[in-house]
Scaffold this active site. Sequence first.
Site, mmCIF file in Angstrom:
data_model
loop_
_atom_site.group_PDB
_atom_site.id
_atom_site.type_symbol
_atom_site.label_atom_id
_atom_site.label_comp_id
_atom_site.label_asym_id
_atom_site.label_seq_id
_atom_site.Cartn_x
_atom_site.Cartn_y
_atom_site.Cartn_z
ATOM 1 N N ILE A 1 0.751 -1.286 0.171
ATOM 2 C CA ILE A 1 0.088 -0.132 -0.210
ATOM 3 C C ILE A 1 1.172 1.348 0.070
ATOM 4 O O ILE A 1 1.565 1.629 0.703
ATOM 5 C CB ILE A 1 -1.012 -0.111 1.241
ATOM 6 C CG1 ILE A 1 -1.640 -1.326 1.227
ATOM 7 C CG2 ILE A 1 -1.805 1.305 1.287
ATOM 8 C CD1 ILE A 1 -2.524 -1.474 -0.020
ATOM 9 N N LYS B 1 -3.697 6.691 2.711
ATOM 10 C CA LYS B 1 -4.747 7.593 2.303
ATOM 11 C C LYS B 1 -5.323 7.396 1.138
ATOM 12 O O LYS B 1 -6.584 7.265 0.975
ATOM 13 C CB LYS B 1 -4.360 9.060 2.984
ATOM 14 C CG LYS B 1 -5.657 9.964 2.986
ATOM 15 C CD LYS B 1 -4.595 11.359 3.576
ATOM 16 C CE LYS B 1 -5.746 12.151 4.146
ATOM 17 N NZ LYS B 1 -4.893 13.290 4.661
ATOM 18 N N THR B 2 -4.678 7.535 0.106
ATOM 19 C CA THR B 2 -5.139 7.478 -1.226
ATOM 20 C C THR B 2 -5.710 6.266 -1.411
ATOM 21 O O THR B 2 -6.721 6.139 -2.172
ATOM 22 C CB THR B 2 -4.220 7.738 -2.285
ATOM 23 O OG1 THR B 2 -3.038 7.083 -2.238
ATOM 24 C CG2 THR B 2 -3.698 9.278 -2.222
ATOM 25 N N GLN C 1 -9.761 5.094 -2.374
ATOM 26 C CA GLN C 1 -10.266 4.276 -3.588
ATOM 27 C C GLN C 1 -11.159 3.158 -3.278
ATOM 28 O O GLN C 1 -12.247 2.984 -3.859
ATOM 29 C CB GLN C 1 -9.022 3.722 -4.390
ATOM 30 C CG GLN C 1 -8.213 4.838 -5.191
ATOM 31 C CD GLN C 1 -8.906 5.397 -6.163
ATOM 32 O OE1 GLN C 1 -9.729 4.715 -7.086
ATOM 33 N NE2 GLN C 1 -9.011 6.670 -5.931
ATOM 34 N N GLY D 1 -7.650 0.829 -7.827
ATOM 35 C CA GLY D 1 -8.872 1.618 -8.086
ATOM 36 C C GLY D 1 -10.147 0.800 -8.360
ATOM 37 O O GLY D 1 -11.092 1.440 -8.202
ATOM 38 N N GLU D 2 -10.142 -0.514 -8.714
ATOM 39 C CA GLU D 2 -11.281 -1.308 -9.202
ATOM 40 C C GLU D 2 -11.840 -2.270 -8.197
ATOM 41 O O GLU D 2 -12.940 -2.686 -8.115
ATOM 42 C CB GLU D 2 -10.890 -1.582 -10.503
ATOM 43 C CG GLU D 2 -10.620 -0.424 -11.355
ATOM 44 C CD GLU D 2 -10.527 -0.894 -12.734
ATOM 45 O OE1 GLU D 2 -11.484 -0.945 -13.685
ATOM 46 O OE2 GLU D 2 -9.271 -1.044 -13.361
HETATM 47 MO MO1 MOS Z 1 -11.083 1.681 -15.653
HETATM 48 S S1 MOS Z 1 -13.224 1.016 -16.119
HETATM 49 O O1 MOS Z 1 -10.130 0.603 -16.401
HETATM 50 O O2 MOS Z 1 -10.803 3.328 -16.006
#
Ligand code: MOS
Length: 741
Positions: A631, A635-636, A640, A706-707
Amino acid sequence: MKNNLNLTLVGKPLDRIDGPLKVTGKARYSAEFPMKKIAYAVPVGSEIANGKIRNIDTNAAEKAPGVLIVVTHKNRPAMNFPKKLQGGGSDADDRVPLQDANIRYSGQYIALVVAESLECAQYAASLIKVTYIENDPLIDFKHKSAERYEAESWFGEKICKTRGVPDTALASAPVKVDYIYRTPTQNHNPMETHATTASWDGSKLTVYDATQGLYNTRKALCDIFELPATDVRVVCKFIGGAFGCKGSMWTHVPLCVMATKVLGRPVKLVLSRPQMFTNVGHRAETEQRVAIGAEKDGTIKSIVHEGTSQTSIAGEFIETFTKATPMLYQSPNVFVAQKLVRLNKGLPTFMRAPGETPGVFALECALDELAFALDMDPIALRMKNYARKDQESGMPFSSKSLDKCYLLGSERIGWEDRKQKPGSRREGDYLIGLGMATATYPVNHFNASCKVVLNGDGSFLFESSTHEMGTGTCTVMAQIGSEELGVPYDKVTFELGDTDLPMAPVSGGSATVSTVGSAVIGAARALKQDLINQLCDKVGSPFSAVAAGDVKVEEGKITAGLNDVSLTYTDALKALNLPSLTAKFDTSFDRKKDKYSMHSFGAQFIEVKVDPDLGHVVVSKAVGVFGNGRIINEKTCRSQVHGGIVMGIGMALQESTVMDRRSGRIVNANLGEYHVPVNADIPAIEGYFVPEEDNIINTVGAKGIGEIGITGVAAAVANAIFNATGKRVRDLPITPDKIFV
Ligand code: MOS
């Protein structure tokens, strides 16, 4: 690849470098570049979803005050129509606008009005009169005229997979579940709508564009307008949210460039909120069958996951909802396959964890249904079938901490209070339920270049053309750079967002930290090595008698052990008589060479309170626990996963783009009627990362964040609602009407 970073800064919850710029309004977004003699462009969309323009009358619009040009398919200037603009998972044959009179979806651009002011352009647009030859739109999956076909491959990987004898094993399994799950069309709706500002300076085109893919946008524009890459610069310093809709270039960008070319003046084009629903992609609607057969002790014998997602008459996009299924749980027999149906809708696109988000919803609900059928605890069922290696490829995982995620999550949510029998817990009018689901997303790598400059004052400038879309990219990259160089964080600047900088890939697939972060480390190492080599080569340098292999850079000091000389970076430049020094690095990731299966895993836990009479659902607790490698910035990273969980709760309970089946028009193309969660809908979210060291994935040791946060959330909510009420809802969103009937 052993990573030998020290851990002083990495992991620290540092504030975002761009935070003050954003809260003071100094961060400039693509619609915020004032230019002399700028003109305003307004695209006009088709009112019908299927048919042809019979006549388009632009006379009144052209005569309206302030109007500069009105462009339609009849008078548009010549443009090149490349067959495939971007490649990859998204066939984009409709990205060049105003090709002909054919209408493929409602909202498809049929004209562009450019005027001295936005108001003039909007008014003139309202004066355009269009008559159509209208056909019934194909909107429904089951429409008999809709073209239906097998989805074949995704970035070179075959979609249909068979392991063992799935049907036979399913038929003979003593316990099985076999259900259909549905997810609706959803739209990304970032705060910042898509926006483009384009201008020419002599032969040079500059485009400020809200994009997650600067280099791809430049390439597409070069192809359409037949320009050399050296004449086109695409800039995007800040993105006000994206979630995938800004991952590809859409039609309004070439429209804006065309206008600036024709007029010889800068042109600004900002999409309206309704246009965000029709012209820049969406998450495709899906209908999925999941069947799982098991022994009475919970051992899974067979998994079948198949179904259909919608694509467009204007192009192809596959929502790869079966992608995670063959890998995730131990099962000797598996079958996955997907079909596509072409409808009169805009082209779908990547939306936060494309594939996994709807796919894991169906799979993880089915697991919960199986656990109930077996009278087994849902976590125990998942542990019973825990995959110790990738079930599909047979490769070991580079790291996997899913068991620890289940454990920590179950502690934090209070899983021991869960009752197996639905409807067993009540608080006043509300029934209480707990649900969980697995989260999963692959570790992706593309390739990137990074340049680093050491200045005479000991400061460093890293440059790579990646994107700041609110995730904290420039902060995290500066952290990684300062860490590798052993210098204070404030000595390091990271520049991004400009095709004049070294190449970076699309910021998608949660791959920015893994890819660009690796390029940052590579550039820093190349710079240190170059310094060492030059110091050892240079007559009169303190290291001239030392072999390069004996020189080390530690904590920003260059030493050789053989003598007690220790140089700072500034000292080294002085010793070499150099004003500055530059190094560059290109990553060389190649998925085909991978010997490990690389994924992030996590566990989502949800507590709901449901009023069974009103169908009202309150998400009262949300806990997400993830094994994500290192990590970099607590924070960031936490931001996410919080954002992903919020989006997952919205998916579970609220989000749905609704189409009028007669006209093919979207009836809720605004944020008043397309419901997303507000603060009152969201509990205090707990996001955790279990310690996970992975030296295999990349030099950063990070998996990308992010996902994964959205995956599994909708299933955990649906499973919690079942646990609370005994009501199993298999089509999203779970609105009150589906609960109280
Ligand atoms: Mo992401 S849906 O690969 O911006």
